[in-house]
Structure formats: C-alpha cells, structure tokens
Write a protein that holds these residues in place. Sequence first.
Motif, PDB file in Angstrom:
ATOM      1  N   GLU A 186      11.591   5.380  -0.100  1.00 56.91           N
ATOM      2  CA  GLU A 186      10.317   5.173   0.202  1.00 56.91           C
ATOM      3  C   GLU A 186       9.206   5.183   0.312  1.00 56.91           C
ATOM      4  OE1 GLU A 186      12.276   8.556   3.372  1.00 56.91           O
ATOM      5  OE2 GLU A 186      13.782   7.483   3.829  1.00 56.91           O
ATOM      6  N   ALA A 187       8.913   6.280  -0.360  1.00 51.62           N
ATOM      7  CA  ALA A 187       7.073   6.416  -0.858  1.00 51.62           C
ATOM      8  C   ALA A 187       6.763   5.146  -1.693  1.00 51.62           C
ATOM      9  CB  ALA A 187       7.274   8.086  -1.575  1.00 51.62           C
ATOM     10  N   LYS A 188       7.784   4.437  -2.834  1.00 46.58           N
ATOM     11  CA  LYS A 188       7.660   3.729  -3.622  1.00 46.58           C
ATOM     12  C   LYS A 188       7.507   1.848  -2.004  1.00 46.58           C
ATOM     13  CE  LYS A 188       9.489   0.641  -7.038  1.00 46.58           C
ATOM     14  NZ  LYS A 188      10.531   0.462  -7.257  1.00 46.58           N
ATOM     15  N   LYS A 189       8.424   2.270  -0.809  1.00 51.13           N
ATOM     16  CA  LYS A 189       7.526   0.609  -0.666  1.00 51.13           C
ATOM     17  C   LYS A 189       6.787   1.160   0.837  1.00 51.13           C
ATOM     18  CE  LYS A 189      10.978  -0.716   3.259  1.00 51.13           C
ATOM     19  NZ  LYS A 189      12.393  -0.564   4.368  1.00 51.13           N
ATOM     20  N   PHE A 190       6.594   2.503   1.115  1.00 52.24           N
ATOM     21  CA  PHE A 190       5.202   2.553   1.465  1.00 52.24           C
ATOM     22  C   PHE A 190       4.252   1.950   1.010  1.00 52.24           C
ATOM     23  CE2 PHE A 190       1.656   5.477   3.295  1.00 52.24           C
ATOM     24  CZ  PHE A 190       1.595   4.265   4.304  1.00 52.24           C
ATOM     25  N   TYR A 191       3.378   2.300  -0.384  1.00 55.82           N
ATOM     26  CA  TYR A 191       3.012   2.052  -1.545  1.00 55.82           C
ATOM     27  C   TYR A 191       2.491   0.775  -1.351  1.00 55.82           C
ATOM     28  CZ  TYR A 191       0.385   2.107  -5.329  1.00 55.82           C
ATOM     29  OH  TYR A 191      -0.466   0.801  -6.327  1.00 55.82           O
ATOM     30  N   GLU A 192       3.999   0.074  -1.902  1.00 51.80           N
ATOM     31  CA  GLU A 192       3.635  -1.285  -1.773  1.00 51.80           C
ATOM     32  C   GLU A 192       3.506  -1.758  -1.114  1.00 51.80           C
ATOM     33  OE1 GLU A 192       7.822  -2.076  -3.405  1.00 51.80           O
ATOM     34  OE2 GLU A 192       7.060  -1.922  -5.313  1.00 51.80           O
ATOM     35  N   ALA A 193       3.521  -1.449   0.302  1.00 49.80           N
ATOM     36  CA  ALA A 193       3.573  -2.162   1.482  1.00 49.80           C
ATOM     37  C   ALA A 193       1.901  -1.998   1.342  1.00 49.80           C
ATOM     38  CB  ALA A 193       4.462  -1.660   2.385  1.00 49.80           C
ATOM     39  N   GLU A 194       1.030  -0.554   1.700  1.00 47.32           N
ATOM     40  CA  GLU A 194      -0.326  -0.166   1.431  1.00 47.32           C
ATOM     41  C   GLU A 194      -1.089  -0.862   0.666  1.00 47.32           C
ATOM     42  OE1 GLU A 194      -2.911   0.842   3.389  1.00 47.32           O
ATOM     43  OE2 GLU A 194      -1.357   1.945   4.011  1.00 47.32           O
ATOM     44  N   LYS A 195      -0.451  -1.432  -0.573  1.00 43.41           N
ATOM     45  CA  LYS A 195      -0.740  -2.591  -1.350  1.00 43.41           C
ATOM     46  C   LYS A 195      -1.374  -3.825  -1.220  1.00 43.41           C
ATOM     47  CE  LYS A 195      -2.430  -2.702  -6.234  1.00 43.41           C
ATOM     48  NZ  LYS A 195      -3.431  -4.339  -5.677  1.00 43.41           N
ATOM     49  N   LYS A 196      -0.017  -4.603  -0.507  1.00 40.97           N
ATOM     50  CA  LYS A 196      -0.748  -5.404  -0.010  1.00 40.97           C
ATOM     51  C   LYS A 196      -1.535  -5.491   0.921  1.00 40.97           C
ATOM     52  CE  LYS A 196       4.311  -7.049  -0.776  1.00 40.97           C
ATOM     53  NZ  LYS A 196       5.414  -7.806   0.182  1.00 40.97           N
ATOM     54  N   ARG A 197      -1.399  -4.651   2.100  1.00 38.20           N
ATOM     55  CA  ARG A 197      -2.884  -4.853   3.234  1.00 38.20           C
ATOM     56  C   ARG A 197      -4.107  -4.326   2.331  1.00 38.20           C
ATOM     57  NH1 ARG A 197       1.586  -1.733   6.124  1.00 38.20           N
ATOM     58  NH2 ARG A 197       1.357   0.230   4.783  1.00 38.20           N
ATOM     59  N   LYS A 241      -6.612   4.958   1.746  1.00 40.64           N
ATOM     60  CA  LYS A 241      -5.589   5.332   2.198  1.00 40.64           C
ATOM     61  C   LYS A 241      -5.162   4.753   0.921  1.00 40.64           C
ATOM     62  CE  LYS A 241      -4.547   3.151   6.176  1.00 40.64           C
ATOM     63  NZ  LYS A 241      -4.565   2.448   6.940  1.00 40.64           N
ATOM     64  N   LEU A 242      -4.988   3.897   0.115  1.00 43.13           N
ATOM     65  CA  LEU A 242      -4.345   3.532  -0.768  1.00 43.13           C
ATOM     66  C   LEU A 242      -4.342   4.447  -1.809  1.00 43.13           C
ATOM     67  CD1 LEU A 242      -2.586   1.261  -2.449  1.00 43.13           C
ATOM     68  CD2 LEU A 242      -5.259   0.547  -3.551  1.00 43.13           C
ATOM     69  N   LEU A 243      -5.212   5.433  -2.190  1.00 41.02           N
ATOM     70  CA  LEU A 243      -5.302   6.507  -3.057  1.00 41.02           C
ATOM     71  C   LEU A 243      -4.137   7.576  -2.960  1.00 41.02           C
ATOM     72  CD1 LEU A 243      -5.613   7.791  -5.870  1.00 41.02           C
ATOM     73  CD2 LEU A 243      -7.930   9.500  -4.286  1.00 41.02           C
ATOM     74  N   VAL A 244      -4.081   8.108  -1.359  1.00 42.39           N
ATOM     75  CA  VAL A 244      -2.651   8.541  -1.299  1.00 42.39           C
ATOM     76  C   VAL A 244      -1.625   8.408  -0.759  1.00 42.39           C
ATOM     77  CG1 VAL A 244      -1.902  10.275   1.706  1.00 42.39           C
ATOM     78  CG2 VAL A 244      -4.276   9.790   0.765  1.00 42.39           C
ATOM     79  N   ALA A 245      -1.526   7.189  -0.254  1.00 44.93           N
ATOM     80  CA  ALA A 245      -0.323   6.494  -0.756  1.00 44.93           C
ATOM     81  C   ALA A 245       0.258   6.396  -2.189  1.00 44.93           C
ATOM     82  CB  ALA A 245      -0.262   4.812  -0.137  1.00 44.93           C
ATOM     83  N   LEU A 246      -0.878   6.328  -2.811  1.00 45.17           N
ATOM     84  CA  LEU A 246      -0.094   5.771  -4.528  1.00 45.17           C
ATOM     85  C   LEU A 246      -0.214   7.324  -5.296  1.00 45.17           C
ATOM     86  CD1 LEU A 246      -0.609   4.910  -7.439  1.00 45.17           C
ATOM     87  CD2 LEU A 246      -2.653   5.101  -7.911  1.00 45.17           C
ATOM     88  N   LEU A 247      -0.530   8.519  -4.503  1.00 45.38           N
ATOM     89  CA  LEU A 247      -0.806   9.899  -5.022  1.00 45.38           C
ATOM     90  C   LEU A 247       0.901  10.206  -4.596  1.00 45.38           C
ATOM     91  CD1 LEU A 247      -3.961  11.635  -4.002  1.00 45.38           C
ATOM     92  CD2 LEU A 247      -3.039  10.798  -6.744  1.00 45.38           C
TER      93      LEU A 247
END
Length: 294
Positions: free
Chosen positions: A49-60, A80-86
């Motif tokens: 789930e964290a991977k899916k969220f990060y990939e979506a955040e990276k696209k945005r 926001k991208l850094l938080v998702a990555l961490l």
Amino acid sequence: RAFKRWSDAFSNAMDKYRAKVPKKSKTEKVINFEYFTPVREQLGKQYKEAKKFYEAEKKRYDAKMKRKLSTKQKNVADKKLLVALLDFREANMNYLIVCLQTLIPCKRGNTYQDVRIVKSAPIPYEEDSRGRGNLVKEKNKLNNYYLTNNNVLLLQKYKTRKRYKQIRIKLDTRGANGIPTVFGSAIKLRRIIQQSIKDWDRTYLIENPKTNKPYNTLSEKIVDVYELFPDLKEKNFGRPISTNTIRHSQITYFYKVKNITEAEKFKLAKFFLHMKSTSEEYLRILDEYVPPGA
C-alpha cells in the motif's frame, strides 16, 4: 565433515556439562510462533500500500513540476513526496525485519545491524583445520554481507563467531548451506529481499530511511516494529516482543509442534548460531494457538 564431527562432539560434551549445573526454569510460557504469520502478512500488505501511494504521489509530483510553481508550492510538493518516500521505505524495512526473523531461524538482535549489500563476496572463503571458514577483515574490519549474485548471507560479526567463524547461509533449500523447508521458507525470503533491494537501492540490508545508515540499535527498532501490534504483547502474557521472544518461540515451535529429529536439532542450532544445548535452554511452554478472528 571434520567440523561437523568436532561440532557434534563439542555439543555432546557441553550437554553433559550443562546437565550437572542448575537448569533454568522451562515453566515460563511464550507466545505461539504461529501468531507471527498474520503479522508478517499485514506488514507485507502495508508495504504494498505504501508503494502504491508513493508511486501515485510521484506521478502527481512530476505533473506539478511541469507547471510554473511558486517557491511555496514547490516546497509543499517536495515535502509531500519526501513523506511518501520515507513511509514507503519504512514499510519496506518493517516487513523485511519481520521476514528475516520469521521465515528462517531467527538470529540475535543485532546480527543484521550493518549487513552490507554487495554483488559478490569481497573476501575469500578459506577453511581452518576444523573445516570452518576463517574470519577475514576488509579494511581492518570484520563485516557482514548480503551477496546479490547468489543470495547468500555472509556472516562474520556476531556473538558466537569464535565458534562458527565465517558463516555463509544460502537462501535456498538445497546444498550444504541451504535451509531445509522444515525451518521456514528461505526461497520466499530470497524473493522478498530481492524486491526490497529493487524498490530501494541502498548500501545496507537494514537501513534507517531517515539517515540512510544502519539503525543505531537494531534490537530497539525490532521491538518498535512489534509494538505496532499491541495484541502480540497480550498474547505474550503482557511482555513486549523482542528478538529473544522470537527465538524462544521459534525453537519451542520446532521442537514441540514440528517435532524435528535429533539430526535436525543439531542443524537448527547452527542456523541459530548457537549449540543444541542452548536451544534446549530456550524451550518454553508454548501457548495454545487460536487462529486470528476465531
């Protein structure tokens, strides 16, 4: 073979010695090892789930970077991208830690403290007179490694290294260094490690996402991971889950539920990096297993 004969003789001698000294109580209860399977599965789900969220955040994020943004807008997007990555990398580590502890015989708390990821072994394997691999320093320091070319854990820096010396554990079920299926799922762990490294190209097998270095004390991080599941503490009779808890539970499970043979007990002790007599000191009363949701 020479080392096995020496190892068996030494273990037998130690068994006789320990039989003469007062034994530790084995009346203490310990959590059933089967309770860690749903925990591992839940952490695997969180990782995905964290991977899916990060990939979506990276696209945005990439889409936003194509537009003209103010400094404030860019800073917000960066954060926001850094938080998702961490969060993604933290989920990676949490899942990997529990897999390393439950899919193969569990090592002591800090054995994986600073295992370097390398393609092939930077040190040779040379046997001593007892058939054990010599400890070899790299730049005047003993190191542990994970070899990506053949999926081997090469361990030199651990508590009982004077006894076992350089250990190479292949994440496979075949061969002298492979892990038999009775002791877990080495192949599943191998695939999980491969995916973990693919998702995060890093220096160490276990690494703090916030510092890109090993955790200061891995044993404390391990306790923190299991504290994410408060019901485990309840199932462990009010005691927090530590690496020792896993080791006691796992050994008791192999002995009393899996009913492993005498030959398997000697082999298991080597994977735990201690002696068979030590395994038997770890035996506890395993609580009755109740499937989650039952």
